[in-house]
Design an enzyme around this catalytic site. Structure first.
Site, PDB file in Angstrom:
ATOM      1  N   ALA A  66       0.919  -1.242   0.031  1.00 15.70           N
ATOM      2  CA  ALA A  66       0.073   0.215  -0.260  1.00 15.70           C
ATOM      3  C   ALA A  66       0.945   1.169   0.005  1.00 15.70           C
ATOM      4  O   ALA A  66       1.842   1.257   0.720  1.00 15.70           O
ATOM      5  CB  ALA A  66      -0.865  -0.176   1.207  1.00 15.70           C
ATOM      6  N   GLU A 114      -0.195 -10.083  -0.755  1.00 15.91           N
ATOM      7  CA  GLU A 114      -1.598 -10.179  -0.705  1.00 15.91           C
ATOM      8  C   GLU A 114      -2.360 -10.500  -2.033  1.00 15.91           C
ATOM      9  O   GLU A 114      -3.211 -11.337  -2.148  1.00 15.91           O
ATOM     10  CB  GLU A 114      -2.201  -9.201   0.283  1.00 15.91           C
ATOM     11  CG  GLU A 114      -1.862  -9.324   1.815  1.00 15.91           C
ATOM     12  CD  GLU A 114      -2.179  -7.999   2.572  1.00 15.91           C
ATOM     13  OE1 GLU A 114      -1.812  -6.921   2.027  1.00 15.91           O
ATOM     14  OE2 GLU A 114      -2.612  -8.497   3.547  1.00 15.91           O
ATOM     15  N   GLU A 134       4.268  -5.211   7.220  1.00 19.64           N
ATOM     16  CA  GLU A 134       3.447  -4.309   8.068  1.00 19.64           C
ATOM     17  C   GLU A 134       4.017  -3.918   9.430  1.00 19.64           C
ATOM     18  O   GLU A 134       4.106  -2.750   9.851  1.00 19.64           O
ATOM     19  CB  GLU A 134       1.919  -4.645   8.125  1.00 19.64           C
ATOM     20  CG  GLU A 134       1.350  -4.464   6.699  1.00 19.64           C
ATOM     21  CD  GLU A 134       1.600  -5.885   5.802  1.00 19.64           C
ATOM     22  OE1 GLU A 134       2.315  -6.464   6.112  1.00 19.64           O
ATOM     23  OE2 GLU A 134       0.788  -5.706   4.740  1.00 19.64           O
TER      24      GLU A 134
HETATM   25  N1  COA Z   1       4.602   3.239  -0.522  1.00 17.78           N
HETATM   26  C1  COA Z   1       4.910   4.408  -1.159  1.00 17.78           C
HETATM   27  N2  COA Z   1       6.159   4.568  -1.994  1.00 17.78           N
HETATM   28  C2  COA Z   1       6.767   3.562  -1.699  1.00 17.78           C
HETATM   29  C3  COA Z   1       6.370   2.198  -1.319  1.00 17.78           C
HETATM   30  C4  COA Z   1       5.322   2.150  -0.654  1.00 17.78           C
HETATM   31  N3  COA Z   1       4.792   1.074  -0.284  1.00 17.78           N
HETATM   32  N4  COA Z   1       7.516   1.398  -1.756  1.00 17.78           N
HETATM   33  C5  COA Z   1       8.258   2.067  -2.448  1.00 17.78           C
HETATM   34  N5  COA Z   1       8.091   3.395  -2.488  1.00 17.78           N
HETATM   35  C6  COA Z   1       8.690   4.499  -3.164  1.00 17.78           C
HETATM   36  C7  COA Z   1       9.923   5.097  -2.366  1.00 17.78           C
HETATM   37  O1  COA Z   1       9.559   5.961  -1.230  1.00 17.78           O
HETATM   38  C8  COA Z   1      10.939   5.611  -3.470  1.00 17.78           C
HETATM   39  O2  COA Z   1      10.201   6.832  -3.650  1.00 17.78           O
HETATM   40  P1  COA Z   1      11.321   8.097  -3.875  1.00 17.78           P
HETATM   41  O3  COA Z   1      12.059   7.695  -5.173  1.00 17.78           O
HETATM   42  O4  COA Z   1      10.602   9.140  -4.206  1.00 17.78           O
HETATM   43  O5  COA Z   1      12.341   8.134  -2.709  1.00 17.78           O
HETATM   44  C9  COA Z   1      10.641   4.717  -4.545  1.00 17.78           C
HETATM   45  O6  COA Z   1       9.344   4.121  -4.410  1.00 17.78           O
HETATM   46  C10 COA Z   1      11.670   3.602  -4.795  1.00 17.78           C
HETATM   47  O7  COA Z   1      11.866   2.815  -3.298  1.00 17.78           O
HETATM   48  P2  COA Z   1      13.220   2.768  -2.765  1.00 17.78           P
HETATM   49  O8  COA Z   1      12.683   2.495  -1.322  1.00 17.78           O
HETATM   50  O9  COA Z   1      14.122   4.160  -2.969  1.00 17.78           O
HETATM   51  O10 COA Z   1      13.848   1.413  -3.418  1.00 17.78           O
HETATM   52  P3  COA Z   1      14.842   0.318  -2.650  1.00 17.78           P
HETATM   53  O11 COA Z   1      15.320  -0.328  -3.716  1.00 17.78           O
HETATM   54  O12 COA Z   1      15.864   1.249  -1.908  1.00 17.78           O
HETATM   55  O13 COA Z   1      13.814  -0.235  -1.579  1.00 17.78           O
HETATM   56  C11 COA Z   1      11.882  -1.586  -0.917  1.00 17.78           C
HETATM   57  C12 COA Z   1      12.953  -1.239  -1.960  1.00 17.78           C
HETATM   58  C13 COA Z   1      10.602  -2.230  -1.362  1.00 17.78           C
HETATM   59  C14 COA Z   1      12.714  -2.298   0.018  1.00 17.78           C
HETATM   60  C15 COA Z   1      11.293  -0.269  -0.138  1.00 17.78           C
HETATM   61  O14 COA Z   1      11.005   0.680  -1.114  1.00 17.78           O
HETATM   62  C16 COA Z   1      10.293  -0.551   1.026  1.00 17.78           C
HETATM   63  O15 COA Z   1      10.648  -1.081   1.950  1.00 17.78           O
HETATM   64  N6  COA Z   1       9.344  -0.108   0.586  1.00 17.78           N
HETATM   65  C17 COA Z   1       8.234  -0.292   1.532  1.00 17.78           C
HETATM   66  C18 COA Z   1       7.470  -1.667   1.256  1.00 17.78           C
HETATM   67  C19 COA Z   1       6.516  -1.851   2.288  1.00 17.78           C
HETATM   68  O16 COA Z   1       6.628  -1.555   3.581  1.00 17.78           O
HETATM   69  N7  COA Z   1       5.165  -2.283   2.064  1.00 17.78           N
HETATM   70  C20 COA Z   1       4.141  -2.424   2.824  1.00 17.78           C
HETATM   71  C21 COA Z   1       3.057  -1.203   3.172  1.00 17.78           C
HETATM   72  S1  COA Z   1       1.946  -1.647   3.933  1.00 17.78           S
END
Ligand code: COA
Length: 260
Positions: A66, A114, A134
């Site tokens: 999300a 999911e 989460e």
């Molecule tokens: N919601 C909003 N934005 C998200 C996102 C999410 N769930 N997942 C990734 N993004 C965005 C990042 O903020 C980043 O934006 P920016 O370029 O403006 O900074 C962009 O996507 C790229 O992600 P980034 O974190 O830079 O890539 P990464 O390769 O370093 O890491 C992840 C990848 C997936 C490990 C990391 O993005 C992450 O942990 N995301 C959240 C996952 C999560 O908790 N999902 C469950 C939500 S309930």
């Protein structure tokens, strides 16, 4: 149909649904869920659609969960409504009487994991990463993860993933039974397409009833489920496809199913 965050194509009976916000790793914001719900309704009623592949745009992510920007501002009522809305659209996908395959091409986290679990079959690229992170955000899975994950891989392994918030590799997901197959990234769509084509070459009504028996039977007692299976078995015996399939076997030729 024009969408801002989704791509939706239909060719030769196969619908490909692509989450298309690669700059944010295809994170699910409100508009994306609304667009998915419009697509889910079309997948059900569109007779040109015989099977579905769900995937993510770009090389890094299936769906990274999300949209945390939207999540961060939610109160209790909004949170519940948000979860119910996502659950409803995922359940609509799961209930489709047509095979739905997830082609997991990268991060499948939170709502992305999911989503994959709501699909009937999951094929993963070698670089796919799964998880329910989460708890790292102080929340719990809300799009069916606490229910589908233990049903899919068992309570202990599901709780380890949900409570630790740790990510797991495609190989680990395969070992746990979370995915059906792992393939090199450049073969992912071809592999999903070939499997779907194989399924679509079988008796269409048989495929539909088999899906129904497995999906609905899992939520019944074993006695009710056996009776349900027997009823559906009886129904397929009344189809022209059954007559054609058995006749073709006895005549040593391929079956020409009409879905009737
Ligand atoms: N919601 C909003 N934005 C998200 C996102 C999410 N769930 N997942 C990734 N993004 C965005 C990042 O903020 C980043 O934006 P920016 O370029 O403006 O900074 C962009 O996507 C790229 O992600 P980034 O974190 O830079 O890539 P990464 O390769 O370093 O890491 C992840 C990848 C997936 C490990 C990391 O993005 C992450 O942990 N995301 C959240 C996952 C999560 O908790 N999902 C469950 C939500 S309930």
């Amino acid at each position: 149909m024009d969408f801002q965050n989704m791509l939706y194509t239909i060719q030769d009976g196969i619908a490909v649904v692509t989450f298309n916000r690669p700059k944010v790793l295809n994170a699910l914001n409100n508009l994306t869920v609304e667009e998915l719900s419009v697509i889910a309704a079309d997948l059900e009623k569109n007779e040109d659609v015989k099977g579905v592949i769900i995937t993510g745009a770009g090389e890094k992510a299936f769906v990274a969960g999300a949209d945390i920007n939207e999540l961060s501002a939610m109160n209790a009522l909004e949170g519940k409504a948000f979860a119910r809305k996502g659950q409803k659209v995922y359940t609509a996908l799961e209930n489709l009487p047509k095979p739905v395959l997830a082609a997991v091409n990268g991060y499948a986290l939170g709502g992305g994991c999911e989503l994959a679990m709501a699909c009937h079959i999951r094929i993963a690229a070698e670089n796919a990463v799964f998880g329910q992170p989460e708890v790292n955000l102080g929340i719990i899975p809300g799009y069916g993860g606490t229910q589908r994950l233990p049903r899919l891989i068992g309570k202990g392994p599901a709780l380890e993933i949900i409570l630790s918030g740790k990510m797991i590799s495609a190989e680990e997901a395969l070992r746990l039974g979370l995915v059906n197959k792992v393939v090199p990234a450049d073969q992912l769509m071809a592999e999903a397409g070939n499997l779907l084509k194989t399924i679509l070459s079988r008796g269409p009504l048989a495929v539909r009833y088999a899906l129904d028996a497995v999906h609905h039977g899992l939520n019944m007692s074993i006695e009710e489920a056996m009776d349900y299976e027997a009823t559906l078995f009886g129904l397929v015996c009344a189809t022209e496809d059954m007559k054609e399939g058995t006749k073709a076997f006895l005549e040593k030729r391929g079956a020409n199913f009409q879905g009737k």
